[in-house]
Write a protein that holds these residues in place. Structure first.
Motif, PDB file in Angstrom:
ATOM      1  N   SER A   1       0.560   3.964   1.230  1.00 22.74           N
ATOM      2  CA  SER A   1       0.826   4.809   2.497  1.00 22.74           C
ATOM      3  C   SER A   1       2.024   4.154   3.412  1.00 22.74           C
ATOM      4  CB  SER A   1      -0.458   4.513   3.320  1.00 22.74           C
ATOM      5  OG  SER A   1      -0.611   3.160   3.933  1.00 22.74           O
TER       6      SER A   1
ATOM      7  N   ASN B   1       7.333   5.376   3.491  1.00 18.60           N
ATOM      8  CA  ASN B   1       7.834   6.751   4.166  1.00 18.60           C
ATOM      9  C   ASN B   1       9.103   6.141   4.573  1.00 18.60           C
ATOM     10  OD1 ASN B   1       8.613   8.265   6.519  1.00 18.60           O
ATOM     11  ND2 ASN B   1       6.573   8.336   7.141  1.00 18.60           N
TER      12      ASN B   1
ATOM     13  N   ASP C   1       0.691  -1.064  -0.063  1.00 21.05           N
ATOM     14  CA  ASP C   1      -0.005  -0.131   0.025  1.00 21.05           C
ATOM     15  C   ASP C   1       0.831   1.207   0.021  1.00 21.05           C
ATOM     16  OD1 ASP C   1      -1.624   2.227   1.666  1.00 21.05           O
ATOM     17  OD2 ASP C   1      -2.994   0.765   0.852  1.00 21.05           O
TER      18      ASP C   1
END
Length: 106
Positions: free
Chosen positions: A57, A60, A55
């Motif tokens: 998200s 990072n 995903d």
């Protein structure tokens, strides 16, 4: 002598069924996931990884270690599922007969 002939015939039939099962396992795809589905890994029935889906998200740079752990967990989830499927398939082919130790058909 008929018993030996029958046993040889059964052995050939089992060998043929096992070969077909091996081919089927190569085509089988089993998905494992972690992080609530944020990381998904797909393996063949023989354990080869064919896909990794992450995903966005999770992209990072500060959380790379978390992502690495999730990938490992998803792989292990898929592998456990694959081993279960392979074990069930082999058990059905061998009629539940125990195979000799070290005879790895998966």
């Amino acid at each position: 002598m008929k018993n030996l002939t029958d046993m040889m015939k059964q052995a050939r039939e089992l060998q043929s069924k096992l070969a077909a099962a091996q081919e089927e396992l190569e085509k089988l795809e089993i998905e494992g996931s972690s992080g609530g589905g944020l990381v998904r890994v797909t393996l063949t029935g023989k354990g080869a990884m064919t896909a990794v889906k992450i995903d966005p998200s999770l992209f990072n740079p500060d959380e790379a270690e978390i992502l690495e752990d999730l990938i490992t967990a998803a792989h292990n989830d898929a592998k456990t599922k694959a081993e279960t499927v392979v074990g069930e398939k082999m058990k059905s082919l061998t009629g539940g007969l125990p195979l000799p130790p070290g005879l790895n058909l998966g």
